[in-house]
Scaffold this active site. Structure first.
Site, PDB file in Angstrom:
ATOM      1  N   GLU A  78     -26.449  38.146  24.346  1.00 27.87           N
ATOM      2  CA  GLU A  78     -26.158  37.610  23.018  1.00 27.87           C
ATOM      3  C   GLU A  78     -27.193  38.229  22.085  1.00 27.87           C
ATOM      4  O   GLU A  78     -28.366  37.867  22.097  1.00 27.87           O
ATOM      5  CB  GLU A  78     -26.293  36.084  23.055  1.00 27.87           C
ATOM      6  CG  GLU A  78     -25.757  35.366  21.847  1.00 27.87           C
ATOM      7  CD  GLU A  78     -25.882  33.858  22.018  1.00 27.87           C
ATOM      8  OE1 GLU A  78     -26.278  33.193  21.057  1.00 27.87           O
ATOM      9  OE2 GLU A  78     -25.610  33.355  23.130  1.00 27.87           O
ATOM     10  N   CYS A 107     -29.180  35.526  13.876  1.00 25.13           N
ATOM     11  CA  CYS A 107     -28.409  36.721  14.216  1.00 25.13           C
ATOM     12  C   CYS A 107     -27.097  36.769  13.448  1.00 25.13           C
ATOM     13  O   CYS A 107     -26.512  37.843  13.305  1.00 25.13           O
ATOM     14  CB  CYS A 107     -28.165  36.791  15.717  1.00 25.13           C
ATOM     15  SG  CYS A 107     -27.400  35.319  16.412  1.00 25.13           S
TER      16      CYS A 107
END
Length: 570
Positions: free
Chosen positions: A278, A312
Site C-alpha cells: 500500500e 497518501c
C-alpha cells in the site's frame, strides 16, 4: 513509556540511545532511533536502540503460537478482537494524544484516527451480504461421482472450500497513520488465524508500542498463546531483515514506492510469500466548468492540505478547465492562505500542525524552489511561518488555546511548521526522472527536472494546470505511474461516466476530494501505488488463501475406460 520490543508475550527493554558510556555497542545492536514531538523538537517522545537479535526470537515465537491460534474456532478469535475493540474505545483519548504528540497531527485529526481502530474490528467481522467476512467463509455443495452418474438422490461426494491463514505476517507501518494503518492489516490477519510481527515506523515507535500493548492485553485476557502478536522496533535496517527472514509467510506494507520496490526485489525468490503493498499517490482532481465551484474549492483544499499534506490520498495535482480557471484559482489560493496553522493540541480550530520532521520540511521547500526555477509560477508560497500560531499551554491541566492576539513571546514557531504552497505548471507529464517521493532524505534531481513531473511531494504543496477540455484533463490526470486516488468535480453525467471508466486509479471519487476513504470499501491503487492487494474492506482477502477439496463418503469408486479391477485381487 519504557522503550521495548514484545517477543513471545514478554516485553524486552531496549537500551536508551548512547547508554553504553565509553563502551562499544554489542554486535546485535543497530542504529538507535528517536521520535520527537514535531511541535516541540526538543521533546523526545521515544528513544531506544533496537536489538536485531529480537527478530529471530519474534519469528520463532510467532511460529510457535501459530498452530494453536489458527486452530481456535474463529468465534473465539473474534471474541479476542471484540475485547480489543472495548480497549480501543476506552483508551481513545490516550491514543489520540500520543498520535498528536508523536506525529504533529492536529488533535481532531488524531481523534478520528483513534476512533477508526474500533470501527475496523466491526467492519472486519461484518458477516452481512455486503460484509467482507462472507468472501472468506467456507462453503460446500454436492458433487457428482468421479465420472458423473451418481443419482441425485444419493450424492456421496462433497465439494468444499475453506480458508487457511498464510502463517506469520510481518506488518511494516507508516508514520502518517501510525495506529490506523497497521491496525488495518493486523486485525484481519488475526481474524483469519495468522500471527503477527509489527515493525512500526521509526518516526512513530511509541504509537506502535501502545497499539501492540493493547492487543497483547486483549489476547492475554482471552487465553491466547504468547507470540500471537509481537513488536520489533527499528528503522530501515530492521525492516529489511524482517521482510527477508526465511520464517515469515507474508509482508503487509504501507509506505513509499521506493521502499515497496526494495521489498519486492528482495522477495523475488519467494513467490509463495504474500506481499501486499500500500504505497503513495500523485493524485489528480479534475474541475470542469459546470462544477459547484464552492464544493470543488473546499474539497480540493481539504484534500491537498489535511494532515499537513501527509496522506497518501492527498490531492497533489488539480487540473482545471480554462473556462473557470480565472474564478477557481484565486478562490483556491485565497482559501489556502486562510488555513489556520497551529499547535496540534490547541483547542483553537487548527487545521494544520507541523510536518513530521525538519528534513521533510526542507524537502518540500527545496522542491518548490527547483520548480520555480524551472518555470513553475508560485501562487502561494510554502514557507516556514514567521507569524504567531495558535498555541498550547502545556503547563495547564488541559489543552487551552492562545489566540493570535495573545501569542507566545517568540513569534517564530519552534516546531517543524510549514505553510501550504500552490504552484502553477504548464502541464503534467508522466515517467520523468522523479521516481520517488519528495520526503525525508529525498534530493530533488539536478538534471532533467520538470515542475509537472511525476513526483509525489509528501507535504502541503499543490500543483495546478489549466486545460481546454475533458480529453486533455484525462490525459494529464493519467500522466502518472502512480494510481491511488482521483476525483472529478462536475454535474455532467456523461463526464462522470467517462472519468469513472478512464481514470487510472483504485479509488475514484465524484464531487468529493481524493483524501479520505470508507473502510467499508476496498482501498488500494495501481502502478506504483499498490500491487493489486487492496486494503480497507478487502484486507481479509490477502490474509487467507482458499483451499479446494472433494470429500467422498461412499465406496462407489468407478472404473474409467481402460481400467480393470478384480475384487479377488484384494
Amino acid at each position: 513509556m519504557t522503550p521495548a520490543d514484545l517477543v513471545g508475550g514478554e516485553w524486552l527493554g531496549l537500551r536508551a540511545r548512547g547508554g553504553l558510556s565509553g563502551a562499544a555497542a554489542p554486535a546485535r545492536a543497530v542504529a538507535g532511533i528517536t521520535s520527537r514531538n514535531p511541535a516541540h523538537p526538543d521533546r523526545i517522545v521515544w528513544s531506544g536502540t533496537p536489538d536485531s537479535s529480537h527478530i529471530d526470537a519474534a519469528v520463532s515465537a510467532a511460529r510457535a503460537a501459530l498452530p494453536t491460534w489458527s486452530r481456535w474456532p474463529r468465534e473465539r478469535r473474534f471474541a479476542a478482537l471484540l475485547r480489543l475493540k472495548a480497549l480501543y474505545e476506552s483508551r481513545a483519548q490516550q491514543i489520540a494524544e500520543l498520535i498528536s504528540d508523536e506525529t504533529g497531527k492536529v488533535l481532531w485529526d488524531a481523534r478520528q484516527e483513534a476512533g477508526a481502530l474500533a470501527a475496523k474490528i466491526d467492519i472486519t467481522l461484518d458477516d452481512s451480504a455486503a460484509g467482507p467476512l462472507r468472501r472468506v467463509t467456507g462453503f460446500e455443495f454436492p458433487l457428482p461421482g468421479a465420472t458423473g452418474g451418481l443419482p441425485a438422490s444419493a450424492p456421496t461426494r462433497l465439494g468444499r472450500c475453506w480458508f487457511r491463514p498464510h502463517g506469520v505476517m510481518a506488518v511494516i507501518g507508516p508514520f502518517n497513520f501510525p495506529a490506523h494503518l497497521p491496525n488495518g492489516h493486523i486485525i484481519p490477519a488475526l481474524a483469519m488465524g495468522n500471527t503477527v510481527i509489527l515493525k512500526p515506523s521509526d518516526k512513530a515507535p511509541a504509537v506502535g508500542q501502545l497499539l501492540i500493548a493493547l492487543m497483547q492485553e486483549a489476547l492475554e485476557a482471552e487465553g491466547a498463546p504468547p507470540g500471537v502478536v509481537n513488536l520489533i522496533q527499528g528503522a530501515g535496517d530492521i525492516a529489511a531483515r524482517l521482510t527477508t527472514h526465511a520464517g515469515i509467510d507474508g509482508i503487509l506494507f504501507t509506505g513509499s514506492w521506493p521502499v515497496g520496490r526494495r521489498i519486492l526485489e528482495a522477495n523475488l525468490d519467494n513467490p509463495g510469500r504474500i506481499v501486499a503493498l500500500e504505497m503513495g499517490g500523485n493524485n489528480p482532481a479534475v474541475v470542469l466548468p459546470d462544477a459547484d465551484l464552492r464544493q470543488a474549492v473546499i474539497e480540493c483544499l481539504r484534500s491537498a492540505f489535511v494532515s499537513t499534506g501527509q496522506r497518501c490520498t492527498c490531492t497533489r495535482r488539480v487540473i482545471i478547465h480554462e473556462a473557470i480557471a480565472a474564478r477557481f484559482i484565486p478562490a483556491l489560493c485565497k482559501a489556502a492562505s486562510h488555513l489556520i496553522i497551529g499547535h496540534p493540541r490547541a483547542e483553537h480550530p487548527v487545521f494544520m500542525g507541523p510536518i513530521i520532521s525538519e528534513a521533510s520540511r526542507t524537502a518540500v521547500l527545496d522542491f518548490q524552489s527547483r520548480a520555480a526555477a524551472a518555470g513553475a509560477e508560485v501562487l502561494v508560497e510554502a514557507s516556514q511561518p514567521n507569524r504567531p500560531l495558535p498555541s498550547f499551554d502545556s503547563s495547564a491541566s488541559a489543552p487551552s488555546a492562545l489566540s493570535a492576539v495573545n501569542p507566545p513571546s517568540d513569534p517564530q514557531p519552534e516546531g517543524w511548521y510549514i505553510s501550504p504552497g500552490i504552484l502553477r505548471v504548464d502541464r503534467f507529464i508522466p515517467g520523468d526522472e522523479s521516481n520517488a517521493s519528495a520526503g525525508e532524505g529525498f534530493t530533488v534531481p539536478t538534471n532533467g527536472f520538470h515542475p509537472g513531473g511525476d513526483l509525489e511531494v509528501f507535504g502541503p504543496l499543490l500543483r495546478l494546470s489549466v486545460v481546454p477540455d475533458l480529453d486533455e484533463a484525462l490525459n494529464q490526470a493519467n500522466a502518472t505511474r502512480f494510481g491511488l486516488a482521483a476525483s472529478i468535480f462536475t454535474r455532467d453525467p456523461a463526464a462522470v461516466d467517462r472519468f469513472l471508466a478512464e481514470a487510472r486509479a483504485g479509488c475514484i471519487n465524484v464531487n468529493t476530494g481524493t483524501a479520505g476513504a470508507s473502510s467499508k470499501l476496498p482501498f488500494g491503487g495501481l502502478g506504483r501505488s499498490g500491487n493489486h492487494r487492496p486494503a480497507g474492506s478487502f484486507s481479509l482477502d490477502y490474509c487467507a488463501y482458499p483451499v479446494a477439496g472433494m470429500i467422498e463418503s461412499g465406496a462407489a469408486a468407478q472404473l474409467t475406460p481402460g481400467m480393470h479391477f478384480d475384487d479377488a485381487w484384494l
